[in-house]
Scaffold this motif. Structure first.
Motif, PDB file in Angstrom:
ATOM      1  N   SER A  16      -5.560 -45.291  69.007  1.00 29.05           N
ATOM      2  CA  SER A  16      -6.090 -43.935  68.885  1.00 29.05           C
ATOM      3  C   SER A  16      -5.781 -43.349  67.510  1.00 29.05           C
ATOM      4  N   ASP A  17      -4.697 -43.789  66.911  1.00 33.86           N
ATOM      5  CA  ASP A  17      -4.324 -43.319  65.587  1.00 33.86           C
ATOM      6  C   ASP A  17      -3.919 -44.545  64.759  1.00 33.86           C
ATOM      7  N   TYR A  86      -7.636 -50.270  58.914  1.00 36.26           N
ATOM      8  CA  TYR A  86      -7.356 -48.833  58.891  1.00 36.26           C
ATOM      9  C   TYR A  86      -8.615 -48.069  58.452  1.00 36.26           C
ATOM     10  N   ASP A  87      -9.250 -48.531  57.383  1.00 37.49           N
ATOM     11  CA  ASP A  87     -10.448 -47.862  56.868  1.00 37.49           C
ATOM     12  C   ASP A  87     -11.593 -47.886  57.880  1.00 37.49           C
ATOM     13  N   LYS A  92     -14.896 -45.005  61.906  1.00 37.44           N
ATOM     14  CA  LYS A  92     -15.446 -44.877  63.256  1.00 37.44           C
ATOM     15  C   LYS A  92     -15.105 -43.532  63.881  1.00 37.44           C
ATOM     16  N   LYS A  93     -13.996 -42.941  63.487  1.00 38.42           N
ATOM     17  CA  LYS A  93     -13.575 -41.651  64.036  1.00 38.42           C
ATOM     18  C   LYS A  93     -14.195 -40.466  63.288  1.00 38.42           C
ATOM     19  N   ASP A  94     -14.859 -40.737  62.184  1.00 39.25           N
ATOM     20  CA  ASP A  94     -15.505 -39.687  61.393  1.00 39.25           C
ATOM     21  C   ASP A  94     -16.850 -39.344  62.041  1.00 39.25           C
ATOM     22  N   GLN A  95     -16.993 -38.134  62.531  1.00 42.96           N
ATOM     23  CA  GLN A  95     -18.179 -37.726  63.270  1.00 42.96           C
ATOM     24  C   GLN A  95     -19.458 -37.851  62.437  1.00 42.96           C
ATOM     25  N   ALA A  96     -19.428 -37.408  61.191  1.00 44.69           N
ATOM     26  CA  ALA A  96     -20.616 -37.475  60.341  1.00 44.69           C
ATOM     27  C   ALA A  96     -21.039 -38.922  60.119  1.00 44.69           C
TER      28      ALA A  96
END
Length: 112
Positions: A16-17, A86-87, A92-96
């Motif tokens: 998750s993080d 990590y990148d 994937k977690k970036d909404q845009a």
């Protein structure tokens, strides 16, 4: 039991993080009792730049990874692979970015 293993595998779980590879190096420094200043001097990099990498504000690049490998015996390829992972997880977690990905039609499927 076999069927359960096929449906779910720990390797398929995304954290998750995600952990920045700089945190791994920082943990190793703490364990060895080495300061960031000592590492920076040993590998010939500005202390501020090393600090930014160790705190995830800057990416691990091939040069830093190779220098750390020599100084601390942490495999450079492992650090670079961690940075890539990590990148990807951050993207994937970036909404845009996720919305941009959703709009892309695979070229192989488009030509059918």
């Amino acid at each position: 039991m076999e069927e359960l293993h096929q449906k779910w595998c720990a390797n398929d779980v995304e954290p998750s993080d995600p952990v920045h590879p700089g945190e791994i190096v920082l943990d190793e420094l703490d364990y060895l009792g080495i300061t960031q200043k000592q590492l920076a001097e040993q590998i010939g990099m500005p202390r501020s730049q090393v600090n930014e990498i160790l705190h995830g504000k800057r990416s691990v690049n091939y040069e830093f990874a190779l220098l750390v490998q020599k100084a601390l015996n942490i495999d450079a390829q492992t650090l670079l692979n961690m940075q890539i992972n990590y990148d990807i997880l951050k993207a994937k977690k970036d909404q845009a970015f996720a919305e941009k990905l959703q709009k892309i039609v695979p070229l192989a499927a488009a030509s059918l």
